[in-house]
Design a protein around this motif. Structure first.
Motif, short mmCIF file in Angstrom:
data_model
loop_
_atom_site.label_atom_id
_atom_site.label_comp_id
_atom_site.label_asym_id
_atom_site.label_seq_id
_atom_site.Cartn_x
_atom_site.Cartn_y
_atom_site.Cartn_z
N SER A 40 0.82 -1.21 0.00
CA SER A 40 0.00 0.00 0.00
C SER A 40 0.85 1.26 0.00
O SER A 40 2.03 1.22 0.36
N ARG A 44 2.19 7.64 6.52
CA ARG A 44 2.77 7.45 7.86
C ARG A 44 4.29 7.52 7.79
O ARG A 44 4.90 7.18 6.79
N ARG A 47 8.98 3.27 9.91
CA ARG A 47 9.58 2.77 11.16
C ARG A 47 10.98 2.26 10.83
O ARG A 47 11.24 1.85 9.70
N TYR A 56 5.64 -0.63 2.73
CA TYR A 56 4.71 0.35 2.17
C TYR A 56 5.47 1.17 1.16
O TYR A 56 6.71 1.18 1.17
N GLU A 75 -9.10 1.98 -3.22
CA GLU A 75 -9.66 2.36 -1.92
C GLU A 75 -8.57 3.09 -1.15
O GLU A 75 -7.39 2.86 -1.39
N TYR A 84 -3.76 5.75 4.09
CA TYR A 84 -3.30 4.49 3.53
C TYR A 84 -4.16 4.22 2.30
O TYR A 84 -5.37 4.45 2.35
N GLY A 85 -3.54 3.73 1.21
CA GLY A 85 -4.34 3.46 0.03
C GLY A 85 -3.79 2.34 -0.82
O GLY A 85 -2.59 2.06 -0.82
N THR A 86 -4.70 1.69 -1.54
CA THR A 86 -4.34 0.57 -2.43
C THR A 86 -4.36 1.05 -3.87
O THR A 86 -5.39 1.55 -4.34
N GLU A 103 -3.97 -6.10 3.16
CA GLU A 103 -4.02 -5.92 4.62
C GLU A 103 -4.65 -4.55 4.83
O GLU A 103 -4.01 -3.53 4.58
N ASP A 105 -7.66 -1.78 6.89
CA ASP A 105 -8.52 -1.51 8.04
C ASP A 105 -9.96 -1.78 7.60
O ASP A 105 -10.22 -2.08 6.43
N ARG A 150 -4.21 3.68 18.90
CA ARG A 150 -4.45 2.36 18.32
C ARG A 150 -5.29 1.49 19.26
O ARG A 150 -6.22 0.81 18.82
#
Ligand code: 5GP
Length: 207
Positions: A40, A44, A47, A56, A75, A84-86, A103, A105, A150
């Motif tokens: 995706s 963000r 990390r 990502y 989406e 976040y997007g696909t 993966e 939400d 979260r």
């Protein structure tokens, strides 16, 4: 499940629910040859444990907005303050020859289910909120603020469970993996699949 089309597998869970480890283990199975995990786009922060383009595709918010305007996503959603997007083209390319694993939400899962026919959706249920907290703190990737965000979203996320085709209890990694493989590889229909998530547990989590 439409046998003539390649499948879109969607997996969701609250943050700390253990999706990534289960997916990693699933993809090591030789039967997973025909499944490709989607990468995706997100706004963000990366990390230290992550790799750009692998975990990502990390982009700035203005680039993400431009992709929305250009209709590049099948989406997208704002989750815990980040987008976040696909990607549409990447997804279409994969689906020509393979099944795709997304993966997402719950918002993403809802919208993929609305758009496509050949969707199999799986929700990973934790045995308790303590379990999520433990996994998130062992992972050690989140600030206190992000961790609270979260954890406080977990109940809302779990409250969407009815929308999913399959529920997997992630009380124990090996058992959850067996359940996941049964759904993905044995293609058991939702009525044939015996979930280990009890109505008692759901009541407890949603009380
Ligand atoms: P994380 O920041 O922990 O990597 O992901 C946060 C949440 O965003 C997770 O629930 C994850 O499944 C979800 N997510 C990741 N990629 C996408 C996506 O492309 N679309 C949507 N709707 N959710 C996503």
């Amino acid at each position: 499940m439409d046998k003539n089309l390649n499948n879109i597998f969607v997996i969701s869970s609250p943050s700390g629910g253990g999706k990534s480890s289960l997916i990693e283990a699933l993809l090591l199975d030789e039967r997973a040859e025909k499944i490709k995990l989607s990468v995706s786009f997100t706004t963000r922060e990366i990390r230290s444990s992550e790799k750009n383009q692998k975990d990502y595709i990390f982009i700035k918010e203005d680039e993400f907005m431009k992709k929305i305007d250009d209709g590049d996503f099948i989406e997208y959603a704002k989750v815990f303050g980040n987008f976040y997007g696909t990607d549409k083209l990447l997804t279409e390319r994969i689906l020509k020859s393979k099944d795709i694993l997304l993966e997402l939400d719950w918002q993403g899962a809802f919208s993929i289910k609305k758009t496509f026919k050949n969707v199999v959706s799986v929700f990973l249920i934790p045995p308790s909120y303590k379990d999520l907290e433990k996994r998130l703190s062992i992972r050690g990737t989140e600030s206190d603020r992000s961790m609270n965000l979260r954890l406080s979203a977990a109940k809302d996320e779990i409250s969407r469970y009815k929308f999913y085709d399959y529920l997997i209890l992630n009380d124990n990694f090996e058992s959850a993996l067996i359940d996941f493989k049964t759904i993905i590889f044995e293609k058991k229909s939702p009525s044939e699949f015996k979930t280990r998530v009890t109505s008692d547990l759901l009541r407890k989590l949603l009380d």
